[in-house]
Scaffold this motif. Sequence first.
Motif, PDB file in Angstrom:
ATOM      1  N   VAL A 272     -12.490   5.594   1.417  1.00 57.79           N
ATOM      2  CA  VAL A 272     -12.108   4.730   2.540  1.00 57.79           C
ATOM      3  C   VAL A 272     -10.645   4.319   2.416  1.00 57.79           C
ATOM      4  O   VAL A 272     -10.253   3.641   1.461  1.00 57.79           O
ATOM      5  N   GLU A 273      -9.843   4.751   3.391  1.00 59.92           N
ATOM      6  CA  GLU A 273      -8.406   4.455   3.382  1.00 59.92           C
ATOM      7  C   GLU A 273      -8.060   3.592   4.589  1.00 59.92           C
ATOM      8  O   GLU A 273      -8.715   3.665   5.628  1.00 59.92           O
ATOM      9  N   ASP A 274      -7.031   2.782   4.454  1.00 58.75           N
ATOM     10  CA  ASP A 274      -6.619   1.963   5.596  1.00 58.75           C
ATOM     11  C   ASP A 274      -5.841   2.808   6.622  1.00 58.75           C
ATOM     12  O   ASP A 274      -6.206   2.868   7.789  1.00 58.75           O
ATOM     13  N   ILE A 275      -4.775   3.462   6.165  1.00 59.82           N
ATOM     14  CA  ILE A 275      -3.949   4.280   7.065  1.00 59.82           C
ATOM     15  C   ILE A 275      -3.589   5.594   6.402  1.00 59.82           C
ATOM     16  O   ILE A 275      -3.222   5.601   5.227  1.00 59.82           O
ATOM     17  N   VAL A 276      -3.677   6.663   7.143  1.00 58.93           N
ATOM     18  CA  VAL A 276      -3.088   7.917   6.670  1.00 58.93           C
ATOM     19  C   VAL A 276      -1.759   8.068   7.406  1.00 58.93           C
ATOM     20  O   VAL A 276      -1.709   8.152   8.626  1.00 58.93           O
ATOM     21  N   ASP A 277      -0.696   8.044   6.613  1.00 57.65           N
ATOM     22  CA  ASP A 277       0.659   8.065   7.157  1.00 57.65           C
ATOM     23  C   ASP A 277       1.262   9.436   6.847  1.00 57.65           C
ATOM     24  O   ASP A 277       1.025  10.398   7.571  1.00 57.65           O
ATOM     25  N   THR A 278       2.009   9.574   5.762  1.00 51.09           N
ATOM     26  CA  THR A 278       2.491  10.913   5.394  1.00 51.09           C
ATOM     27  C   THR A 278       1.332  11.792   4.916  1.00 51.09           C
ATOM     28  O   THR A 278       1.417  13.010   4.955  1.00 51.09           O
ATOM     29  N   GLY A 279       0.275  11.150   4.397  1.00 51.29           N
ATOM     30  CA  GLY A 279      -0.885  11.891   3.899  1.00 51.29           C
ATOM     31  C   GLY A 279      -0.842  12.165   2.408  1.00 51.29           C
ATOM     32  O   GLY A 279      -1.805  12.690   1.840  1.00 51.29           O
ATOM     33  N   HIS A 280       0.236  11.797   1.740  1.00 51.00           N
ATOM     34  CA  HIS A 280       0.349  12.090   0.306  1.00 51.00           C
ATOM     35  C   HIS A 280      -0.688  11.330  -0.531  1.00 51.00           C
ATOM     36  O   HIS A 280      -1.268  11.884  -1.459  1.00 51.00           O
ATOM     37  N   THR A 281      -0.912  10.072  -0.184  1.00 49.21           N
ATOM     38  CA  THR A 281      -1.865   9.274  -0.961  1.00 49.21           C
ATOM     39  C   THR A 281      -3.259   9.892  -0.898  1.00 49.21           C
ATOM     40  O   THR A 281      -3.889  10.146  -1.939  1.00 49.21           O
ATOM     41  N   LEU A 282      -3.733  10.136   0.327  1.00 52.23           N
ATOM     42  CA  LEU A 282      -5.093  10.657   0.469  1.00 52.23           C
ATOM     43  C   LEU A 282      -5.223  12.042  -0.166  1.00 52.23           C
ATOM     44  O   LEU A 282      -6.223  12.344  -0.822  1.00 52.23           O
ATOM     45  N   THR A 283      -4.216  12.873  -0.007  1.00 53.20           N
ATOM     46  CA  THR A 283      -4.242  14.215  -0.602  1.00 53.20           C
ATOM     47  C   THR A 283      -4.415  14.125  -2.117  1.00 53.20           C
ATOM     48  O   THR A 283      -5.260  14.814  -2.715  1.00 53.20           O
ATOM     49  N   HIS A 284      -3.645  13.259  -2.721  1.00 54.18           N
ATOM     50  CA  HIS A 284      -3.682  13.108  -4.176  1.00 54.18           C
ATOM     51  C   HIS A 284      -5.036  12.561  -4.649  1.00 54.18           C
ATOM     52  O   HIS A 284      -5.629  13.059  -5.601  1.00 54.18           O
ATOM     53  N   VAL A 285      -5.512  11.545  -3.959  1.00 55.91           N
ATOM     54  CA  VAL A 285      -6.787  10.918  -4.342  1.00 55.91           C
ATOM     55  C   VAL A 285      -7.946  11.912  -4.191  1.00 55.91           C
ATOM     56  O   VAL A 285      -8.801  12.027  -5.079  1.00 55.91           O
ATOM     57  N   VAL A 286      -7.948  12.661  -3.093  1.00 52.39           N
ATOM     58  CA  VAL A 286      -9.011  13.643  -2.871  1.00 52.39           C
ATOM     59  C   VAL A 286      -8.970  14.715  -3.964  1.00 52.39           C
ATOM     60  O   VAL A 286      -9.997  15.110  -4.510  1.00 52.39           O
ATOM     61  N   HIS A 287      -7.774  15.142  -4.309  1.00 53.52           N
ATOM     62  CA  HIS A 287      -7.596  16.157  -5.354  1.00 53.52           C
ATOM     63  C   HIS A 287      -8.197  15.680  -6.692  1.00 53.52           C
ATOM     64  O   HIS A 287      -8.947  16.405  -7.352  1.00 53.52           O
ATOM     65  N   ILE A 288      -7.898  14.462  -7.049  1.00 61.08           N
ATOM     66  CA  ILE A 288      -8.403  13.906  -8.312  1.00 61.08           C
ATOM     67  C   ILE A 288      -9.924  13.757  -8.285  1.00 61.08           C
ATOM     68  O   ILE A 288     -10.618  14.160  -9.227  1.00 61.08           O
ATOM     69  N   LEU A 289     -10.444  13.222  -7.185  1.00 64.25           N
ATOM     70  CA  LEU A 289     -11.889  12.996  -7.121  1.00 64.25           C
ATOM     71  C   LEU A 289     -12.651  14.314  -7.020  1.00 64.25           C
ATOM     72  O   LEU A 289     -13.722  14.459  -7.622  1.00 64.25           O
TER      73      LEU A 289
END
Length: 179
Positions: free
Chosen positions: A100-117
């Motif tokens: 659950v993310e608040d905002i997807v902006d550049t997308g780097h945060t979600l990409t990294h988190v998904v990769h790790i999980l």
Amino acid sequence: MPERPYVIDQMISAKSIAARIEELCEEIATEFEGTNKLVVVGLLRGSFVFIADLVRELELPVEVDFLEASSYGNSMESSREVRILKDIRGEIEGRDVLVVEDIVDTGHTLTHVVHILESRKPARLKTIALLDKPSRREADIRADWIGFSIPDEFVVGYGIDFAQRNRNLPYIGKVRFTE
Ligand code: IMP
Ligand code: MG
């Protein structure tokens, strides 16, 4: 540096957010129907209000966990370098996971988190973001569910901050500088 004065213009009302969460939860419940092992992972700190409303609307057995990735700091610019500041507590191997993310902006945060999980071999991993700013995207990622797609505005409220302030607004508003 003195703070530049600004006002907040409402963009999405508390009522619209609640209505959208109801719709999203029906879709999520259908997707994960029959699960007895959904782990809902909130990305700190911005998703704390969203995840609280989401899990209370979701008619599924859930566990709640949190992960903190490095973010903007006090600036309004995103960083391409994402670090995990606080990892989840539980094991997710073989389990269903909803990030659950608040905002997807550049997308780097979600990409990294998904990769790790993903590297921990969950049975299924899905993502949801309350807000999406597609025009700002740098990484090739899209959340599986999106609350609202918004233009390139800096927003606050409903958990989302500007320099740690305004997280407690019940609605989403955009920051407008007055000087
Ligand atoms: P990304 O890695 O660029 O996708 O950044 C995502 C993170 O940046 C989000 O989780 C937010 O914490 C933060 N962010 C992006 N846009 C805004 C905004 O308009 N207001 C406040 N924080 C934002
Ligand atoms: Mg965030």
